[in-house]
Design a protein around this motif. Structure first.
Motif, mmCIF file in Angstrom:
data_model
loop_
_atom_site.group_PDB
_atom_site.id
_atom_site.type_symbol
_atom_site.label_atom_id
_atom_site.label_comp_id
_atom_site.label_asym_id
_atom_site.label_seq_id
_atom_site.Cartn_x
_atom_site.Cartn_y
_atom_site.Cartn_z
ATOM 1 N N TRP A 196 -23.924 -33.662 30.205
ATOM 2 C CA TRP A 196 -23.349 -34.340 31.371
ATOM 3 C C TRP A 196 -22.572 -35.570 30.930
ATOM 4 O O TRP A 196 -21.440 -35.796 31.365
ATOM 5 N N LEU A 197 -23.169 -36.351 30.055
ATOM 6 C CA LEU A 197 -22.494 -37.538 29.537
ATOM 7 C C LEU A 197 -21.208 -37.155 28.810
ATOM 8 O O LEU A 197 -20.212 -37.886 28.838
ATOM 9 N N GLU B 165 -14.643 -40.508 37.499
ATOM 10 C CA GLU B 165 -15.087 -40.403 36.113
ATOM 11 C C GLU B 165 -16.385 -39.608 35.963
ATOM 12 O O GLU B 165 -16.759 -39.245 34.851
ATOM 13 N N ILE B 166 -17.084 -39.353 37.055
ATOM 14 C CA ILE B 166 -18.372 -38.661 36.969
ATOM 15 C C ILE B 166 -18.139 -37.151 37.000
ATOM 16 O O ILE B 166 -17.615 -36.613 37.980
ATOM 17 N N PRO B 167 -18.506 -36.431 35.934
ATOM 18 C CA PRO B 167 -18.347 -34.975 35.940
ATOM 19 C C PRO B 167 -19.246 -34.353 37.010
ATOM 20 O O PRO B 167 -20.441 -34.649 37.075
ATOM 21 N N ALA B 168 -18.681 -33.510 37.874
ATOM 22 C CA ALA B 168 -19.460 -32.890 38.940
ATOM 23 C C ALA B 168 -18.766 -31.623 39.410
ATOM 24 O O ALA B 168 -17.536 -31.565 39.450
ATOM 25 N N TRP C 286 -29.498 -43.306 44.394
ATOM 26 C CA TRP C 286 -29.957 -42.690 43.147
ATOM 27 C C TRP C 286 -29.493 -43.449 41.908
ATOM 28 O O TRP C 286 -30.026 -43.243 40.823
ATOM 29 N N LEU C 287 -28.528 -44.378 42.071
ATOM 30 C CA LEU C 287 -28.085 -45.218 40.951
ATOM 31 C C LEU C 287 -28.510 -46.676 41.134
ATOM 32 O O LEU C 287 -27.910 -47.579 40.560
ATOM 33 N N TRP D 240 -23.051 -45.138 36.811
ATOM 34 C CA TRP D 240 -23.504 -43.817 36.351
ATOM 35 C C TRP D 240 -23.616 -43.734 34.825
ATOM 36 O O TRP D 240 -24.663 -43.354 34.298
ATOM 37 N N ARG D 241 -22.579 -44.094 34.107
ATOM 38 C CA ARG D 241 -22.598 -43.929 32.652
ATOM 39 C C ARG D 241 -23.686 -44.790 32.009
ATOM 40 O O ARG D 241 -24.444 -44.311 31.156
#
Length: 331
Positions: A185-186, A215-218, A122-123, A157-158
């Motif tokens: 989300w960012l 680092e990815i909010p989830a 997905w990335l 991701w970012r």
């Protein structure tokens, strides 16, 4: 992709596109790439191997064309109409029939878990902002379903999110809510229906990807240690789930049960749910664990298992029969 799947840690698979590029040793025997070759580059959206309704698959390699699957978007919306899945019988339900289900079955229910993408990443940087935004808009629309987004590229991701936000030209109406969802989300507010999972097959990949996945909010941040190619020490701070398994297929590389056992121990010590998917097609064990073994190797013995992927828990040592899932929305 399908409404049902043999993958035991999810309920369904949805591939918004297919095709990818190898990034690490775990990709060497990629089943999705081999599937594309075996089926002459075509696949049935619902049931791989059927002869009707086939679609072209994407290609593998940098610069190779990926393939957008239109049926995936309608499938995701259809799955969202039956978001509750029974832990006991596996049937799926919309909200209204739940009382009737509990009267006849009595099993507990969980929100549907959809794995995406099993035929890509997905990335993937080869995918356009337009495709990526369309995928995320569909996920945003399917708020009653949990999407398990798996990647070998958490470091992207970012940048991916910022690029996609810059590509939204119409910020009015429905798009305004979607745009704000991405902005939030960012800014550190995780989507309520997205689980983010990074894969790692041996220690160098773990060391490289651990900081980025953190680092990815989830709402659920996971690690998929499959195919496990060596022992791994994990920093489990900020990690909510670990999936582990040996490699399958005729060219499967060895997986030592002690590597899996050590990961289970680490998860127990940290209080993190662990899901042992399979021991693999080339599992190395020890007769003292109850395995029937063929021949000695420098590490252990090659274990003889009846299940071709080492996926029958009855053949495992008891301490490895662990299939835990994070406590999400339940009813």
């Amino acid at each position: 992709m399908s409404e049902t799947t043999a993958i035991p840690w999810c309920d369904s698979t949805v591939n918004f596109w297919s095709g990818c590029t190898e990034v690490s040793p775990g990709c060497a025997n990629c089943y999705a790439e081999k599937l594309s070759h075996r089926l002459n580059g075509v696949i049935v959206a619902g049931q791989p191997g059927r002869q009707d309704g086939r679609q072209p698959l994407g290609k593998w390699g940098k610069g190779a064309p990926r393939k957008l699957h239109e049926t995936a978007f309608s499938l995701a919306l259809r799955l969202n109409k039956k978001p509750w899945v029974c832990d006991e019988c596996g049937n799926d339900y919309w909200h209204m029939p739940i009382i009737q289900h509990m009267r006849f079955c009595g099993g507990t229910l969980h929100r549907r878990r959809v794995f995406s993408l099993s035929l890509g990443d997905w990335l993937d940087p080869e995918v356009s902002d337009g495709w990526w935004l369309r995928m995320m808009h569909t996920i945003w629309s399917c708020r009653d379903t949990d999407f398990l987004l798996v990647t070998k590229r958490p470091e992207l991701w970012r940048g991916r999110l910022m690029s996609a936000l810059g590509a939204i030209t119409d910020g009015s109406g429905n798009n305004a809510d979607f745009w704000q969802w991405l902005v939030n989300w960012l800014g550190g507010v995780p989507p309520s229906n997205v689980w983010v999972i990074a894969t790692a097959e041996y220690q160098p990949c773990m060391d490289e990807r651990a900081a980025y996945i953190a680092e990815i909010p989830a709402i659920v941040r996971g690690l998929s240690l499959e195919p496990l190619l060596g022992p791994i020490q994990i920093d489990l701070r900020g990690i909510n789930w670990v999936i582990v398994g040996g490699e399958s297929g005729p060219q499967a590389r060895p997986c030592n049960v002690e590597w899996i056992r050590d990961i289970v121990r680490q998860c127990v010590a940290a209080g993190v749910p662990c899901f042992v998917k399979q021991l693999g097609a080339n599992v190395h064990g020890d007769p003292r664990d109850g395995f029937t073994c063929d021949y000695p190797t420098p590490e252990f013995y090659r274990a003889r298992l009846k299940h071709p992927k080492g996926g029958d828990m009855d053949e495992w040592p008891e301490d490895l029969r662990v299939r835990e899932v994070p406590k999400g929305a339940a009813r």
